[in-house]
Write a protein that holds these residues in place. Structure first.
Motif, PDB file in Angstrom:
ATOM      1  N   ARG A 132      47.128  50.388  32.593  1.00 30.36           N
ATOM      2  CA  ARG A 132      45.856  49.836  32.113  1.00 30.36           C
ATOM      3  C   ARG A 132      45.702  50.015  30.609  1.00 30.36           C
ATOM      4  N   ARG A 133      46.114  51.171  30.108  1.00 31.19           N
ATOM      5  CA  ARG A 133      45.917  51.478  28.690  1.00 31.19           C
ATOM      6  C   ARG A 133      46.952  50.848  27.772  1.00 31.19           C
ATOM      7  N   ARG A 174      43.024  44.486  40.051  1.00 37.92           N
ATOM      8  CA  ARG A 174      42.115  43.342  39.870  1.00 37.92           C
ATOM      9  C   ARG A 174      41.359  43.443  38.549  1.00 37.92           C
ATOM     10  N   TRP A 175      41.004  44.665  38.149  1.00 39.80           N
ATOM     11  CA  TRP A 175      40.305  44.821  36.879  1.00 39.80           C
ATOM     12  C   TRP A 175      41.271  44.649  35.705  1.00 39.80           C
ATOM     13  N   MET A 176      42.530  45.054  35.890  1.00 36.17           N
ATOM     14  CA  MET A 176      43.536  44.826  34.852  1.00 36.17           C
ATOM     15  C   MET A 176      43.727  43.325  34.639  1.00 36.17           C
ATOM     16  N   LYS A 177      43.761  42.571  35.721  1.00 32.80           N
ATOM     17  CA  LYS A 177      43.932  41.117  35.617  1.00 32.80           C
ATOM     18  C   LYS A 177      42.750  40.478  34.905  1.00 32.80           C
ATOM     19  N   LEU A 178      41.552  40.987  35.151  1.00 31.84           N
ATOM     20  CA  LEU A 178      40.369  40.440  34.491  1.00 31.84           C
ATOM     21  C   LEU A 178      40.471  40.603  32.973  1.00 31.84           C
ATOM     22  N   ARG A 179      41.123  41.679  32.526  1.00 34.01           N
ATOM     23  CA  ARG A 179      41.307  41.889  31.082  1.00 34.01           C
ATOM     24  C   ARG A 179      42.171  40.812  30.445  1.00 34.01           C
ATOM     25  N   HIS A 180      42.969  40.088  31.247  1.00 28.32           N
ATOM     26  CA  HIS A 180      43.826  39.023  30.714  1.00 28.32           C
ATOM     27  C   HIS A 180      43.032  37.796  30.294  1.00 28.32           C
ATOM     28  N   HIS A 222      40.301  34.303  43.259  1.00 26.28           N
ATOM     29  CA  HIS A 222      41.580  34.774  43.810  1.00 26.28           C
ATOM     30  C   HIS A 222      41.782  36.262  43.514  1.00 26.28           C
ATOM     31  N   THR A 223      41.517  36.661  42.294  1.00 27.76           N
ATOM     32  CA  THR A 223      41.715  38.050  41.883  1.00 27.76           C
ATOM     33  C   THR A 223      40.785  38.991  42.633  1.00 27.76           C
ATOM     34  N   PHE A 224      39.577  38.555  42.891  1.00 29.10           N
ATOM     35  CA  PHE A 224      38.577  39.416  43.524  1.00 29.10           C
ATOM     36  C   PHE A 224      38.269  39.009  44.962  1.00 29.10           C
ATOM     37  N   ARG A 225      39.208  38.324  45.620  1.00 25.61           N
ATOM     38  CA  ARG A 225      38.943  37.916  47.011  1.00 25.61           C
ATOM     39  C   ARG A 225      38.754  39.149  47.882  1.00 25.61           C
ATOM     40  N   GLY A 226      37.832  39.007  48.792  1.00 29.61           N
ATOM     41  CA  GLY A 226      37.447  40.138  49.632  1.00 29.61           C
ATOM     42  C   GLY A 226      36.231  40.865  49.085  1.00 29.61           C
TER      43      GLY A 226
END
Length: 152
Positions: free
Chosen positions: A27-28, A90-96, A118-122
């Motif tokens: 993450r960092r 999922r939070w790492m992907k949101l940073r993209h 898609h990233t946050f499904r569920g």
């Protein structure tokens, strides 16, 4: 320039602490992490070694996609390992999103909502706000993945 890095979590000796440390590192310091689980593809030395140690928990090839934990560690179940990845990734992907928006604004404007879904499904609004146990959202995520596999 971006740092792209691959990370495998859920190796035989991994503990919750070691997995969380590796995910925090990604993450960092990694802009575009690619996080997977050990996958015991047939007829490989890794498969033989994992089988001898009794760590393979799932023999369903349709789930051997690298993002479904099919191997447990000596300390965690496969589901616990997959949950740890799912919760952070999922939070790492949101940073993209900002970098993707800067590079391809029309693509993100057209597809951003689908990418988010898609990233946050569920997840539900309650789970995103922390008003619901993340394990419930994870269970919905796993059920959705199971239904997708049944469809294929």
């Amino acid at each position: 320039m971006y740092v792209v890095g691959g990370l495998i979590i859920g190796n035989p000796g991994d503990t919750q602490e070691s997995i969380e440390t590796n995910l925090e590192f990604a993450r960092r310091y990694v802009d575009w992490p690619y996080i997977q689980h050990p996958t015991p593809y047939p007829a490989t030395p890794m498969t033989r070694q994992l089988r001898e140690r009794g760590l393979i928990t799932n023999e369903r090839m349709e789930e051997y996609d690298g993002t479904t934990a099919v191997v447990r560690s000596e300390h965690l179940t496969a589901e616990e390992i997959e949950f740890l990845r799912w919760r952070k990734e999922r939070w790492m992907k949101l940073r993209h999103l900002p970098a993707a928006l800067a590079r391809s604004p029309w693509f993100v404007l057209r597809n951003g909502l689908a990418m988010f879904r898609h990233t946050f499904r569920g997840c539900s609004l309650k789970s995103l706000l922390g008003w619901e146990d993340e394990h419930l959202a994870f269970a919905r995520y796993r059920a959705l993945r199971q239904a997708e596999r049944a469809y294929l």
